[in-house]
Write an enzyme that holds these catalytic residues in place. Structure first.
Site, mmCIF file in Angstrom:
data_model
loop_
_atom_site.group_PDB
_atom_site.id
_atom_site.type_symbol
_atom_site.label_atom_id
_atom_site.label_comp_id
_atom_site.label_asym_id
_atom_site.label_seq_id
_atom_site.Cartn_x
_atom_site.Cartn_y
_atom_site.Cartn_z
ATOM 1 N N GLU A 1 6.790 4.727 7.026
ATOM 2 C CA GLU A 1 6.229 5.992 6.339
ATOM 3 C C GLU A 1 7.258 7.128 6.528
ATOM 4 O O GLU A 1 7.233 7.619 7.741
ATOM 5 C CB GLU A 1 4.883 6.181 6.641
ATOM 6 C CG GLU A 1 3.923 5.156 6.031
ATOM 7 C CD GLU A 1 2.362 5.346 6.505
ATOM 8 O OE1 GLU A 1 1.750 4.535 5.793
ATOM 9 O OE2 GLU A 1 2.355 6.305 7.141
ATOM 10 N N ASN B 1 0.573 10.629 5.437
ATOM 11 C CA ASN B 1 -0.660 10.432 6.229
ATOM 12 C C ASN B 1 -1.721 11.443 6.100
ATOM 13 O O ASN B 1 -2.791 11.416 6.646
ATOM 14 C CB ASN B 1 -0.395 9.917 7.673
ATOM 15 C CG ASN B 1 0.104 8.749 7.750
ATOM 16 O OD1 ASN B 1 -0.416 7.720 7.343
ATOM 17 N ND2 ASN B 1 1.378 8.549 8.077
ATOM 18 N N THR C 1 -6.599 6.104 -0.465
ATOM 19 C CA THR C 1 -6.652 4.854 -1.373
ATOM 20 C C THR C 1 -7.543 5.212 -2.519
ATOM 21 O O THR C 1 -8.542 5.546 -2.383
ATOM 22 C CB THR C 1 -7.029 3.783 -0.711
ATOM 23 O OG1 THR C 1 -6.293 3.598 0.579
ATOM 24 C CG2 THR C 1 -6.512 2.527 -1.396
ATOM 25 N N LYS D 1 4.146 -7.020 3.958
ATOM 26 C CA LYS D 1 3.896 -5.408 3.618
ATOM 27 C C LYS D 1 3.577 -4.665 5.022
ATOM 28 O O LYS D 1 3.054 -5.393 5.826
ATOM 29 C CB LYS D 1 2.808 -5.377 2.701
ATOM 30 C CG LYS D 1 1.290 -5.347 3.108
ATOM 31 C CD LYS D 1 0.933 -3.903 3.046
ATOM 32 C CE LYS D 1 -0.290 -3.617 4.052
ATOM 33 N NZ LYS D 1 -0.578 -2.265 4.274
ATOM 34 N N THR E 1 1.001 -1.169 0.073
ATOM 35 C CA THR E 1 -0.001 0.061 -0.044
ATOM 36 C C THR E 1 0.975 1.146 0.021
ATOM 37 O O THR E 1 1.357 1.641 -1.104
ATOM 38 C CB THR E 1 -0.707 -0.076 1.162
ATOM 39 O OG1 THR E 1 -0.397 -0.189 2.457
ATOM 40 C CG2 THR E 1 -2.037 -1.063 0.998
ATOM 41 N N THR F 1 -0.651 -2.530 10.403
ATOM 42 C CA THR F 1 -1.077 -2.556 9.110
ATOM 43 C C THR F 1 -0.104 -3.588 8.331
ATOM 44 O O THR F 1 0.653 -3.081 7.635
ATOM 45 C CB THR F 1 -1.473 -1.620 8.169
ATOM 46 O OG1 THR F 1 -2.503 -0.622 8.761
ATOM 47 C CG2 THR F 1 -2.371 -1.961 6.828
#
Lengths: 407, 407
Positions: free
Chosen positions: A280, A402, A407, A182, A156, A197
């Protein structure tokens, strides 16, 4: 213990014998990037898994968890990114079941032998026509070289696919373990069993009993994914699955269990490390290492207070050796200790000595913090227990990703 | 209850009678900005206080806490910014004591009647010559108009000074309560008793017993500073002090206690709100309001999970109505609940209904999030308990301030 495993270049979930995989673009992501993947075992594989403890566990997690608890074995995992199928109620549960049954039909196996994962946006129903045509493509595309495609398809906000495999010499032959993960945000420890996640799929051609597999998976998680934190958030969809198909013909005997388990742990640690490095917006990989605490629970609590402190994480981003934020985090962790005994080093450079300034010039400390990989070593001088975690800094890029991620 | 208090324009710690204050530049801050302040009561004032629970409590906190516990009354508070006098060992403790005794000498009062606070960089010894000449200036400069100067002098990363005062009509006359606070980072709830790099000084010319003062201060903190979170970090120096000198001639009788307490609470809430609005890099003030939870402890835990979630806070910054992050935070809070009963609104706009998408178009939800002040209302439909907290978003500016802040 002698190291009897070695990493395989470009290793993946299809490095172990008897597994095929694929990663294809079904059209779930607006970007058109790969968004569905399949892992398939030629023969029934013993299975174990660990899942998010979030109350809002996503529909595929609910389905998958039940199967892993009830069944000894599985044959396939079907995965989509771009949509988490979480907070989708009964229609979502039906969709997760349908993903399994449709995949089973196409593979000519039983629906209960298929596991399912989803990751991506929460609260949106899966477009089942897109999913089904994706399954058609994923089934058709699977191959014994498909492991790295699979790793691509489950991404993602990850910037790089994350796959690895190790070979292990056991007393009765060689076996291989492969994995894909992931996850780069919504990452926090405590996968008891997993959070974050994060999705992780582990395959091996070794033969193991389910009980062995359960024990080794949980112990591996406790030494890897449970020790990483990126932002302290946890997700609705976290899943770790391991499948052991025994196609190597080598059964893991009790005398080899420690060797196999160490190899599995090394693989999981490698991927956990890659997840943090790909965190991230992360620019720095930081190991927080607490030693000589009174208890391991204390050491963990102290490590996590530092690893989750926004002030520490932004100071690292700014190459600021400001140790006041470190001791403040230790101090508010809830652990009782004598502050006058605490020593802290950045790598080997003393920064705090007996709870006060160690006297190392700030410029020298800043040199350590400018590295992309350093350790915060905290010696509590209060006992003999320790704990370490891996974390990263928080940058402008984290906020950007963020604040702007839809998405 | 009828509202019998009103806010005073430009109110401060010197609004109540019998208090003088000052704020001057001693030279502790490189910027040359004001960095020392004094609050003085003409007569002994009943005193109460609440302090950080951090194990590394700074030297002035240790001194101040002991005095507030042991003594019924105090006369003065001497405060410096630019240096926290934390993690400074015995020399730091000596320095904190010397700040009190030197101030006492200059004011002609007893050393044990002086309280002390410091805020700023951790781990550096106070330059006592600078401190002493600062005390000389602060003592000389004090006046009955000095409250706003005091509020200036205690700032660190605050962008605005924060002072307020209220007048309260009691059955036997009018009394005034004034306050100054500082704090915009290292802010987290749980000041049981306080945390956060926050300093708060409250003065009143009402007459109160120490026991009354203790009760009202703790209850006020629980309804204000304990309910705000900016970055989830807590500091070594947090201090809240209240002094009641009775100079108005009005003693707070039992029948007036609720009215006085409500006014004190309103004052503290006003300043708590200002702290969040002035939160480091904050662009949005967010009230997270949990209703109909099974217990208040559940409600608090749920509210804090959202209020401290980096993913929620960055989504707010990005005007992203992504409610998946909200429910994920509720889900990992550790509270047990039925996800299918949960409703969430942004202000009055439904976003989650029975644990799933409420169907409000994303554009309409985004309009709420674009406001600089909005509510996240979560109805657990599981009981009758509630809890609210105040929080803010996390922006690029937060990272900038904390990556680049060196006192």
């Amino acid at each position: 213990m002698q190291q009897t495993h070695k990493f395989i270049t470009y290793g993946s979930v299809t490095s172990p014998r008897g597994f095929t995989a694929s990663g294809i673009a079904a059209g779930l992501k607006y970007s058109g990037k790969p968004d569905m993947g399949l892992i398939f075992s030629e023969v029934p594989a013993k299975v174990s898994g660990a899942f998010t403890t979030c109350v809002f566990a996503a529909a595929p997690v609910q389905v998958c968890k039940q199967r892993v608890l009830e069944n000894e074995s599985a044959r396939a995992v079907i995965i989509n990114s771009g949509n988490a199928n979480a907070c989708t109620g009964n229609p979502g549960l039906d969709a997760a079941h349908e993903m399994c049954s449709y995949t089973a039909e196409k593979l000519g196996i039983r629906a209960e032998d298929v596991l399912v994962s989803s990751t991506g946006r929460i609260g949106v129903q899966l477009p089942m026509d897109t999913i089904k045509s994706g399954i058609d493509k994923a089934v058709a595309a699977r191959s014994s070289e498909g492991g790295n495609d699979l790793a691509q398809a489950i991404m993602t906000t990850d910037t790089v696919p994350k796959s690895a495999a190790v070979e292990v010499e056991l007393s009765n032959g060689k076996v291989t373990i492969g994995a894909a993960v992931k996850g780069s945000g919504m990452i926090d420890p405590y996968m008891q069993v997993p959070h974050a996640t994060m999705l992780c799929y582990i395959t091996t051609d070794a033969g193991l009993e389910k009980k062995q597999l359960d024990d080794m998976l949980y112990s591996g998680i406790n030494q890897s994914f449970n020790r990483i934190t990126i932002d302290g958030d946890m997700s609705t969809n976290d899943t770790t699955i391991i499948m052991a198909n025994g196609v190597s013909g080598v059964q893991v005997q009790d005398k080899d269990a420690a060797v196999f388990s160490a190899a599995l742990q090394a693989l999981m640690q490698q991927l956990a490390r890659e997840m943090v490095i790909d965190g991230e917006g992360a620019t720095k990989f930081v190991e927080v290492n607490i030693s000589n605490a009174a208890t391991e629970a204390d050491a963990r609590c102290l490590a996590e207070a530092i690893g989750n402190s926004l002030l520490c994480k932004t100071a690292w981003f700014g190459n600021d050796p400001n140790w006041g934020r470190l001791v403040a985090a230790l101090g508010y962790s809830g652990v009782k200790f004598d502050p006058d005994l605490v020593d802290v080093c950045y790598d080997d450079m003393p920064v705090v000595s007996k709870g006060g300034d160690a006297g190392t010039p700030e410029e020298e400390l800043a040199e350590v913090l400018k590295k992309s990989d350093f350790k915060v070593n905290v010696n509590m001088n209060a006992g003999s227990a320790g704990y370490w975690i891996w974390t990263c800094d928080i940058s402008y890029e984290y906020v950007k990703i963020n604040a702007e991620y839809h998405t």
